[in-house]
Design a protein around this motif. Sequence first.
Motif, mmCIF file in Angstrom:
data_model
loop_
_atom_site.group_PDB
_atom_site.id
_atom_site.type_symbol
_atom_site.label_atom_id
_atom_site.label_comp_id
_atom_site.label_asym_id
_atom_site.label_seq_id
_atom_site.Cartn_x
_atom_site.Cartn_y
_atom_site.Cartn_z
ATOM 1 N N ARG A 38 0.956 -1.295 -0.180
ATOM 2 C CA ARG A 38 0.111 -0.068 -0.098
ATOM 3 C C ARG A 38 0.881 1.278 0.021
ATOM 4 O O ARG A 38 2.004 1.113 0.585
ATOM 5 C CB ARG A 38 -1.187 0.046 1.245
ATOM 6 N N PRO A 39 0.494 2.177 -0.698
ATOM 7 C CA PRO A 39 1.287 3.302 -0.449
ATOM 8 C C PRO A 39 1.326 3.994 0.797
ATOM 9 O O PRO A 39 0.441 4.317 1.473
ATOM 10 C CB PRO A 39 0.346 4.631 -1.359
ATOM 11 N N GLY A 40 2.928 4.534 1.084
ATOM 12 C CA GLY A 40 3.297 5.042 2.080
ATOM 13 C C GLY A 40 3.695 6.483 1.865
ATOM 14 O O GLY A 40 3.186 7.100 0.848
ATOM 15 N N PRO A 41 4.592 6.994 2.405
ATOM 16 C CA PRO A 41 5.163 8.405 2.207
ATOM 17 C C PRO A 41 5.619 8.717 0.782
ATOM 18 O O PRO A 41 6.237 7.844 0.256
ATOM 19 C CB PRO A 41 6.188 8.920 3.234
ATOM 20 N N GLY A 42 5.038 9.797 0.220
ATOM 21 C CA GLY A 42 5.354 10.270 -1.132
ATOM 22 C C GLY A 42 4.885 9.141 -2.118
ATOM 23 O O GLY A 42 5.463 8.846 -3.248
ATOM 24 N N ASP A 43 4.063 8.363 -1.704
ATOM 25 C CA ASP A 43 3.203 7.341 -2.560
ATOM 26 C C ASP A 43 4.236 6.388 -2.920
ATOM 27 O O ASP A 43 3.691 5.478 -3.953
ATOM 28 C CB ASP A 43 2.476 7.948 -3.863
ATOM 29 N N VAL A 44 4.986 6.153 -2.061
ATOM 30 C CA VAL A 44 5.923 4.801 -2.350
ATOM 31 C C VAL A 44 5.362 3.671 -1.852
ATOM 32 O O VAL A 44 4.974 3.640 -0.416
ATOM 33 C CB VAL A 44 7.395 4.814 -1.918
#
Length: 120
Positions: A38-44
């Motif tokens: 799932r996306p985390g910080p900065g959509d990573v």
Amino acid sequence: QVQLVESGGGLVQPGGSLTLSCQASGVSRPIYAMGWFRPGPGDVRELVAQISVDGDPKYRDSAKGRFTISRNNAKDTITLRMTNLEPDDSGVYYCRGFDNDYDRAVLEVWGQGTLVNVSS
């Protein structure tokens, strides 16, 4: 052409449960590693849970004790059973397949994602 299709997302109240499924198609043999991101910080995209072809699981710390990942190699399917869900678990969950040696090449394939919304 290997493709992954996810299902099982939806709206659930905090403390509730959801089960996500991901089915692979177009496979000639089981993909070595399959998991959920799932996306985390900065959509990573960050790992939530992953399982190898021989059944060895891996979880992010926040998922340990609450989530369980399993796979059925005969059905080319993985399942993520999520319990005691928290609002912070919300997001789009993407299924990922990875194999260093799949049909003479490195394989990395992603599904389109399924939305999990944990809210009152």
